[in-house]
Write a protein that holds these residues in place. Structure first.
Motif, PDB file in Angstrom:
ATOM      1  N   LEU A  89      23.607  46.632  19.669  1.00 54.48           N
ATOM      2  CA  LEU A  89      25.028  46.362  19.848  1.00 54.48           C
ATOM      3  C   LEU A  89      25.251  45.656  21.180  1.00 54.48           C
ATOM      4  N   ALA A  90      25.825  44.475  21.136  1.00 50.05           N
ATOM      5  CA  ALA A  90      26.130  43.724  22.352  1.00 50.05           C
ATOM      6  C   ALA A  90      27.519  44.113  22.854  1.00 50.05           C
ATOM      7  N   ILE A  91      27.609  44.458  24.127  1.00 53.05           N
ATOM      8  CA  ILE A  91      28.883  44.807  24.746  1.00 53.05           C
ATOM      9  C   ILE A  91      29.049  44.016  26.038  1.00 53.05           C
ATOM     10  N   THR A  92      30.278  43.924  26.509  1.00 54.43           N
ATOM     11  CA  THR A  92      30.546  43.229  27.771  1.00 54.43           C
ATOM     12  C   THR A  92      31.575  44.011  28.571  1.00 54.43           C
ATOM     13  N   PRO A  93      31.173  45.088  29.217  1.00 54.14           N
ATOM     14  CA  PRO A  93      32.115  45.811  30.079  1.00 54.14           C
ATOM     15  C   PRO A  93      32.710  44.880  31.124  1.00 54.14           C
ATOM     16  N   THR A  94      34.027  44.952  31.267  1.00 53.87           N
ATOM     17  CA  THR A  94      34.757  44.040  32.139  1.00 53.87           C
ATOM     18  C   THR A  94      35.592  44.847  33.122  1.00 53.87           C
ATOM     19  N   VAL A  95      35.624  44.415  34.375  1.00 52.13           N
ATOM     20  CA  VAL A  95      36.387  45.126  35.407  1.00 52.13           C
ATOM     21  C   VAL A  95      37.874  44.862  35.189  1.00 52.13           C
ATOM     22  N   ALA A  98      43.337  47.595  37.804  1.00 53.42           N
ATOM     23  CA  ALA A  98      43.875  48.957  37.767  1.00 53.42           C
ATOM     24  C   ALA A  98      45.302  49.041  38.272  1.00 53.42           C
ATOM     25  N   GLY A  99      45.801  47.961  38.855  1.00 54.32           N
ATOM     26  CA  GLY A  99      47.180  47.929  39.303  1.00 54.32           C
ATOM     27  C   GLY A  99      47.417  48.570  40.647  1.00 54.32           C
ATOM     28  N   ASN A 100      46.376  49.047  41.302  1.00 54.95           N
ATOM     29  CA  ASN A 100      46.564  49.710  42.595  1.00 54.95           C
ATOM     30  C   ASN A 100      45.683  49.135  43.697  1.00 54.95           C
ATOM     31  N   GLY A 101      45.047  48.004  43.414  1.00 59.13           N
ATOM     32  CA  GLY A 101      44.198  47.361  44.412  1.00 59.13           C
ATOM     33  C   GLY A 101      42.808  47.939  44.509  1.00 59.13           C
ATOM     34  N   TYR A 106      36.828  42.423  42.413  1.00 59.39           N
ATOM     35  CA  TYR A 106      35.922  42.603  41.282  1.00 59.39           C
ATOM     36  C   TYR A 106      36.596  42.319  39.937  1.00 59.39           C
ATOM     37  N   ILE A 107      37.913  42.235  39.946  1.00 63.77           N
ATOM     38  CA  ILE A 107      38.676  42.124  38.697  1.00 63.77           C
ATOM     39  C   ILE A 107      38.197  40.926  37.879  1.00 63.77           C
ATOM     40  N   GLY A 108      37.928  41.195  36.611  1.00 61.21           N
ATOM     41  CA  GLY A 108      37.488  40.139  35.703  1.00 61.21           C
ATOM     42  C   GLY A 108      35.982  39.968  35.621  1.00 61.21           C
ATOM     43  N   GLN A 109      35.225  40.593  36.519  1.00 61.21           N
ATOM     44  CA  GLN A 109      33.768  40.487  36.437  1.00 61.21           C
ATOM     45  C   GLN A 109      33.275  41.121  35.138  1.00 61.21           C
ATOM     46  N   LYS A 110      32.282  40.486  34.540  1.00 59.75           N
ATOM     47  CA  LYS A 110      31.738  40.949  33.262  1.00 59.75           C
ATOM     48  C   LYS A 110      30.269  41.301  33.416  1.00 59.75           C
ATOM     49  N   TYR A 449      33.026  52.435  43.333  1.00 56.45           N
ATOM     50  CA  TYR A 449      34.124  52.751  42.428  1.00 56.45           C
ATOM     51  C   TYR A 449      34.344  51.662  41.379  1.00 56.45           C
ATOM     52  N   GLN A 450      34.221  50.422  41.781  1.00 56.81           N
ATOM     53  CA  GLN A 450      34.597  49.295  40.931  1.00 56.81           C
ATOM     54  C   GLN A 450      33.572  49.116  39.810  1.00 56.81           C
ATOM     55  N   HIS A 451      34.049  49.106  38.565  1.00 57.95           N
ATOM     56  CA  HIS A 451      33.120  49.044  37.444  1.00 57.95           C
ATOM     57  C   HIS A 451      33.748  48.359  36.239  1.00 57.95           C
ATOM     58  N   GLY A 452      32.868  47.782  35.431  1.00 55.21           N
ATOM     59  CA  GLY A 452      33.297  47.202  34.180  1.00 55.21           C
ATOM     60  C   GLY A 452      33.407  48.285  33.121  1.00 55.21           C
TER      61      GLY A 452
END
Length: 463
Positions: A89-95, A98-101, A106-110, A449-452
């Motif tokens: 199964l191919a997946i692409t977790p994306t960051v 979160a609306g709070n900075g 990292y936002i949008g990283q895949k 903390y930052q994660h896809g």
């Protein structure tokens, strides 16, 4: 119908050829009807067997099919041939934003990855493959600042100046996590998976000031559920929590005392706990969080202490344990015991020289212990000390066996767990019914903390 028959013939490895072109039309028709009748019978018999094989080459965007196997893979980080039977199964977790900075930078990283699964009469097995051009498991390493002549730790996430310009890369870890709904106890999990317990969007009343003010969850994105009986099983492939000892860290999430508490504490309403921990009493910390039983020393502890410069001067923070001249990613707790490789730092001079029982470490004479590189290419010296001391996870936290291998181009995570553990606290997912199980998957890349996130996945068992 003809296409189904042809597919059935191919699946059964039956190949029929007819190289004669001289039969009469009538004979050819009778021959064809006879052959098709035989094929129909063969396909019918095979397709009604209870152990019909699922087409393992099929992939989609949400379903992970656990292949039923009679031979278990060896959990060693080597991809055995038996894994070829399992769907990939191919997946692409994306960051997300979160609306709070919290995820700024990292936002949008895949983080593309693939998952496979198998199961037998006792256990379930997983194989995750994550491409990554850099190995990062030395979290927040210590370095020596040649300008200030002080020791400091690298940040676990990217840092930016007031104009949003990157000033330093993060020195967090490569890791991953899976979330599961324990006994279908969390209703929102069926449609939201990971997001069912993430409350970064929920404002709270800050009672640390008078009068209390409504604030956003700007500091953290803690997880907690929404009901006293709601629990989520959380598996961490975490370098500082079991990773070094071929284990995942088995945790769980609960409601952290409920809305009457979490609505007040916001980011402090942390419902994430290590397995085996439970509420110990009705007492609570400010403001009213429940107290949980203490965890035995396991997983990791911070590698830091406070000492005075030259014994009498300003108090500064320095590493607690070091292995002189080591380039290892970890200092294990066993290294700190009598006869171990680690030595305890007992003094620090104003020029940064560290003293231990039988010697010193002078960080000024080479770049081995210094911060290196630019903001876009951040590095540390080869001998910079790890920020944590790691120890094995035990008991309920050690339910999941895992071997993590960095290949030079990415990670291979191979892991297994019993279909049903010995858990009596309702902190583990029970797979023994072989029912479909929704789950979420997350990947961290050199961050804390930052994660896809890949929500809304479904594990299905081949019967």
């Amino acid at each position: 119908m003809i296409l189904n028959i042809i597919a059935g013939v191919k699946w059964c490895n039956i190949y029929i050829t007819n190289n004669s072109y001289h039969h009469k039309y009538f004979n050819m028709k009778i021959y064809s009807i006879a052959i098709l009748s035989i094929l129909l019978a063969v396909v019918f018999l095979n397709c009604t067997k209870k152990d019909q094989v699922v087409a393992v080459t099929t992939t989609n965007t949400t379903d992970l099919v656990a292949y039923k196997t009679s031979s278990a893979p060896v959990i060693d980080g080597t991809i055995d041939a038996i894994w070829d039977n399992a769907q990939k199964l191919a997946i692409t977790p994306t960051v997300p934003d979160a609306g709070n900075g919290l995820f700024a930078g990292y936002i949008g990283q895949k983080f593309p990855a693939t998952l496979r699964s198998m199961y037998d009469g006792t256990s379930i097995y997983f194989l995750a493959e994550v491409p990554d051009d850099q190995k990062n498991i030395k979290s927040s390493p210590w370095y020596f600042n040649t300008t200030t002549k002080l020791w400091a730790q690298e940040p676990t996430a990217k840092t930016f100046d007031a104009n949003g310009v990157l000033t330093r890369e993060g020195f967090g870890e490569d890791k991953f996590a899976m979330l599961w709904n324990v006994d279908n106890s969390t209703p929102k999990f069926s449609t939201q998976t990971c997001y069912a317990s993430c409350h970064v969007f929920t404002p709270y009343l800050d009672y640390s000031v008078t009068p209390a003010v409504l604030k956003s969850n700007a500091a953290s994105g803690n997880h907690y559920t929404n009901g006293a009986d709601e629990k989520i099983d959380m598996w961490w492939g975490h370098p500082n929590r079991g990773f070094a000892f071929n284990k995942m860290d088995d945790n769980y999430q609960d409601w952290a005392g409920g809305p009457a508490i979490t609505n007040l504490t916001g980011g402090n309403g942390n419902g994430r706990h290590f397995d085996d921990l439970v509420v110990s009493s009705t007492s609570a910390t400010w403001p009213f969080r429940p107290v949980y039983t203490a965890d035995a020393t396991q997983g990791s502890i911070s590698n830091r202490q406070s000492l005075k410069l030259n014994g009498t001067g300003t108090t500064v923070t320095v590493p607690l344990w070091v292995i002189p001249n080591s380039t290892d990613d970890f200092i294990k707790a066993s290294d700190t015991l009598a006869g171990g490789a680690a030595v305890k730092i007992t003094a620090i001079s104003s020029d940064g020289v560290l003293t231990f029982a039988d010697g010193t470490i002078d960080p000024n004479i080479s770049t081995d212990y210094q911060r290196l590189g630019s903001s876009a290419n951040s590095e540390v010296g080869a001998k910079c000390f790890p920020g944590n001391i790691v120890a094995p996870v035990n008991n309920g936290r050690a339910d999941i066996d895992m071997v993590a291998i960095y290949t030079g181009t990415g990670w291979i995570y191979e892991y297994k767990r019993l279909l049903k553990t010995n858990d009596v606290l309702k902190q583990d997912i029970d797979f023994s019914s072989l029912e479909d199980q929704p789950f979420g998957f997350a990947i961290w890349d050199k961050s804390n903390y930052q994660h896809g996130i890949q929500p809304n996945l479904m594990l299905k068992f081949q019967k």
